[in-house]
Design an enzyme around this catalytic site. Structure first.
Site, PDB file in Angstrom:
ATOM      1  N   TYR A 119       0.849  -1.201   0.000  1.00  9.68           N
ATOM      2  CA  TYR A 119       0.000   0.000   0.000  1.00  9.68           C
ATOM      3  C   TYR A 119       0.881   1.247   0.000  1.00  9.68           C
ATOM      4  O   TYR A 119       0.706   2.153  -0.820  1.00  9.68           O
ATOM      5  CB  TYR A 119      -0.913  -0.026   1.222  1.00  9.68           C
ATOM      6  CG  TYR A 119      -1.915   1.106   1.297  1.00  9.68           C
ATOM      7  CD1 TYR A 119      -2.956   1.220   0.364  1.00  9.68           C
ATOM      8  CD2 TYR A 119      -1.857   2.057   2.318  1.00  9.68           C
ATOM      9  CE1 TYR A 119      -3.884   2.246   0.446  1.00  9.68           C
ATOM     10  CE2 TYR A 119      -2.788   3.080   2.409  1.00  9.68           C
ATOM     11  CZ  TYR A 119      -3.803   3.168   1.469  1.00  9.68           C
ATOM     12  OH  TYR A 119      -4.731   4.193   1.557  1.00  9.68           O
TER      13      TYR A 119
HETATM   14  P1  NAP Z   1     -13.936   2.792  -0.197  1.00 13.82           P
HETATM   15  O1  NAP Z   1     -15.123   3.456   0.423  1.00 13.82           O
HETATM   16  O2  NAP Z   1     -13.724   1.348   0.024  1.00 13.82           O
HETATM   17  O3  NAP Z   1     -13.940   3.110  -1.761  1.00 13.82           O
HETATM   18  C1  NAP Z   1     -13.060   2.464  -2.644  1.00 13.82           C
HETATM   19  C2  NAP Z   1     -13.650   2.629  -4.026  1.00 13.82           C
HETATM   20  O4  NAP Z   1     -12.770   2.067  -4.995  1.00 13.82           O
HETATM   21  C3  NAP Z   1     -14.972   1.943  -4.172  1.00 13.82           C
HETATM   22  O5  NAP Z   1     -15.839   2.791  -4.892  1.00 13.82           O
HETATM   23  C4  NAP Z   1     -14.640   0.702  -4.986  1.00 13.82           C
HETATM   24  O6  NAP Z   1     -15.775   0.367  -5.748  1.00 13.82           O
HETATM   25  C5  NAP Z   1     -13.533   1.231  -5.864  1.00 13.82           C
HETATM   26  N1  NAP Z   1     -12.638   0.203  -6.410  1.00 13.82           N
HETATM   27  C6  NAP Z   1     -11.793  -0.610  -5.728  1.00 13.82           C
HETATM   28  N2  NAP Z   1     -11.103  -1.400  -6.573  1.00 13.82           N
HETATM   29  C7  NAP Z   1     -11.530  -1.082  -7.828  1.00 13.82           C
HETATM   30  C8  NAP Z   1     -11.202  -1.532  -9.118  1.00 13.82           C
HETATM   31  N3  NAP Z   1     -10.270  -2.483  -9.309  1.00 13.82           N
HETATM   32  N4  NAP Z   1     -11.834  -0.969 -10.185  1.00 13.82           N
HETATM   33  C9  NAP Z   1     -12.769  -0.018 -10.024  1.00 13.82           C
HETATM   34  N5  NAP Z   1     -13.116   0.468  -8.810  1.00 13.82           N
HETATM   35  C10 NAP Z   1     -12.515  -0.053  -7.729  1.00 13.82           C
HETATM   36  O7  NAP Z   1     -12.600   3.496   0.298  1.00 13.82           O
HETATM   37  P2  NAP Z   1     -12.175   5.025   0.527  1.00 13.82           P
HETATM   38  O8  NAP Z   1     -11.661   5.085   1.922  1.00 13.82           O
HETATM   39  O9  NAP Z   1     -13.205   5.982   0.070  1.00 13.82           O
HETATM   40  O10 NAP Z   1     -10.904   5.074  -0.420  1.00 13.82           O
HETATM   41  C11 NAP Z   1     -10.753   6.014  -1.471  1.00 13.82           C
HETATM   42  C12 NAP Z   1      -9.277   6.334  -1.600  1.00 13.82           C
HETATM   43  O11 NAP Z   1      -8.840   6.997  -0.406  1.00 13.82           O
HETATM   44  C13 NAP Z   1      -8.368   5.130  -1.761  1.00 13.82           C
HETATM   45  O12 NAP Z   1      -7.400   5.394  -2.732  1.00 13.82           O
HETATM   46  C14 NAP Z   1      -7.708   4.972  -0.390  1.00 13.82           C
HETATM   47  O13 NAP Z   1      -6.453   4.361  -0.473  1.00 13.82           O
HETATM   48  C15 NAP Z   1      -7.618   6.437   0.007  1.00 13.82           C
HETATM   49  N6  NAP Z   1      -7.449   6.695   1.444  1.00 13.82           N
HETATM   50  C16 NAP Z   1      -8.395   6.290   2.335  1.00 13.82           C
HETATM   51  C17 NAP Z   1      -8.217   6.553   3.694  1.00 13.82           C
HETATM   52  C18 NAP Z   1      -9.235   6.113   4.736  1.00 13.82           C
HETATM   53  O14 NAP Z   1      -8.907   6.171   5.944  1.00 13.82           O
HETATM   54  N7  NAP Z   1     -10.439   5.716   4.344  1.00 13.82           N
HETATM   55  C19 NAP Z   1      -7.086   7.260   4.130  1.00 13.82           C
HETATM   56  C20 NAP Z   1      -6.142   7.670   3.177  1.00 13.82           C
HETATM   57  C21 NAP Z   1      -6.339   7.397   1.832  1.00 13.82           C
HETATM   58  P3  NAP Z   1     -16.211  -1.102  -6.226  1.00 13.82           P
HETATM   59  O15 NAP Z   1     -15.990  -2.034  -5.066  1.00 13.82           O
HETATM   60  O16 NAP Z   1     -17.641  -0.889  -6.588  1.00 13.82           O
HETATM   61  O17 NAP Z   1     -15.335  -1.402  -7.388  1.00 13.82           O
END
Ligand code: NAP
Length: 256
Positions: free
Chosen positions: A157
């Site tokens: 990651y």
């Molecule tokens: P989330 O709610 O799990 O959303 C992840 C999204 O990515 C979902 O819409 C999922 O949709 C999509 N996805 C995953 N793999 C995919 C693929 N192969 N093709 C197309 N779509 C895909 O997570 P989130 O926390 O909002 O994460 C968004 C971003 O923020 C990520 O890059 C994560 O690393 C980053 N981030 C999150 C945090 C945190 O604490 N939450 C902190 C720092 C950074 P489907 O399952 O429908 O495909």
């Protein structure tokens, strides 16, 4: 200044969390949206909510690791909305975790493909459409992990997200003269389904621990991160490119 009227935008990872909140905010600000993720039903639900609120969104489900899908998203924006101004390449997954000696090559590649190669494929297809338009804004969702914090067990990651910052810097330099701005956004802990605080086995002590890592002593709501994305997408950040912008609640500087 933050308005996105007459702008066409792609938002990936729009079926959930930060991407979903950002798509809704972009639509409120007047952008016409192409929303992307794998789950069709969740995208359709979001598109309906946006349309009901008077906005414009078209959903196309697929996997961002697929180059044909990256191209189809851009073609849809150009076909429906006449061009592409904004791309929020937001998909990411923590992937396989654990000590490096126990990680598989397959797991490593899966995380790199989902988080980093997908962004390369997106940019490869999006940048020419933005150049054609006379400029645009690309935003990649990164993280403090691998940038300011070495968190044990998160090798792939961290490496994938740090790679995104390198991608951001090179693209910003490569296309600045064409009016294309490229920035990375680094959220702190955010209350989304994939947050470790929402893992099935995470008790209240996990949430308390993660909150305590942040200077603000809490984690973010996805809507708060969306506002920082809006800043980078809009003319409010017109002289900002090649940055790694923190919206991390002070997790990077906190030592208490
Ligand atoms: P989330 O709610 O799990 O959303 C992840 C999204 O990515 C979902 O819409 C999922 O949709 C999509 N996805 C995953 N793999 C995919 C693929 N192969 N093709 C197309 N779509 C895909 O997570 P989130 O926390 O909002 O994460 C968004 C971003 O923020 C990520 O890059 C994560 O690393 C980053 N981030 C999150 C945090 C945190 O604490 N939450 C902190 C720092 C950074 P489907 O399952 O429908 O495909």
């Amino acid at each position: 200044m933050f308005a996105l009227a007459n702008k066409a935008a792609i938002v990936t990872g729009a079926s959930s969390g930060i991407g979903r909140a950002t798509a809704k905010l972009f639509a409120e600000e007047g952008a016409k949206l192409v929303i992307a993720a794998r789950r069709q039903a969740e995208l359709d639900q979001l598109a309906a909510e946006i349309e009901d609120a008077g906005g414009t969104a078209v959903a196309l489900a697929g996997d961002v690791r697929d180059e044909a899908y990256a191209k189809a998203l851009v073609d849809l924006a150009v076909g429906r909305f006449g061009g592409l101004d904004i791309a929020f390449n937001n998909v990411g997954s923590v992937g396989q975790t654990g000590p490096v000696s126990e990680l598989s090559l397959e797991g490593w590649r899966e995380t790199l493909d989902t988080n980093l190669t997908s962004a390369f494929l997106g940019a490869k297809c999006q940048v020419p459409a933005m150049v054609e338009r006379g400029g645009g804004s690309l935003i990649f969702t990164c993280t403090f992990i691998g940038h300011t914090v070495g968190m044990p067990g998160m090798t792939s990651y961290a490496a994938s997200k740090a790679g995104l910052i390198g991608l951001t810097q090179v693209l910003a330099a490569e296309y600045g003269a064409k009016g294309v701005r490229v920035n990375a956004l680094l959220p702190g802990g955010t209350d989304t389904p994939s947050s470790i605080t929402n893992a099935p086995d995470a008790g209240p002590e996990v949430l308390a621990f993660v909150k305590g890592l942040h200077a603000l002593k809490r984690i973010a709501r996805p809507q708060e991160i969306a506002r920082s994305v809006l800043y980078l997408a809009s003319d409010a950040s017109s002289f900002t490119t090649g940055t790694a912008l923190f919206a991390d609640g002070g997790v990077s500087i906190n030592r208490t």
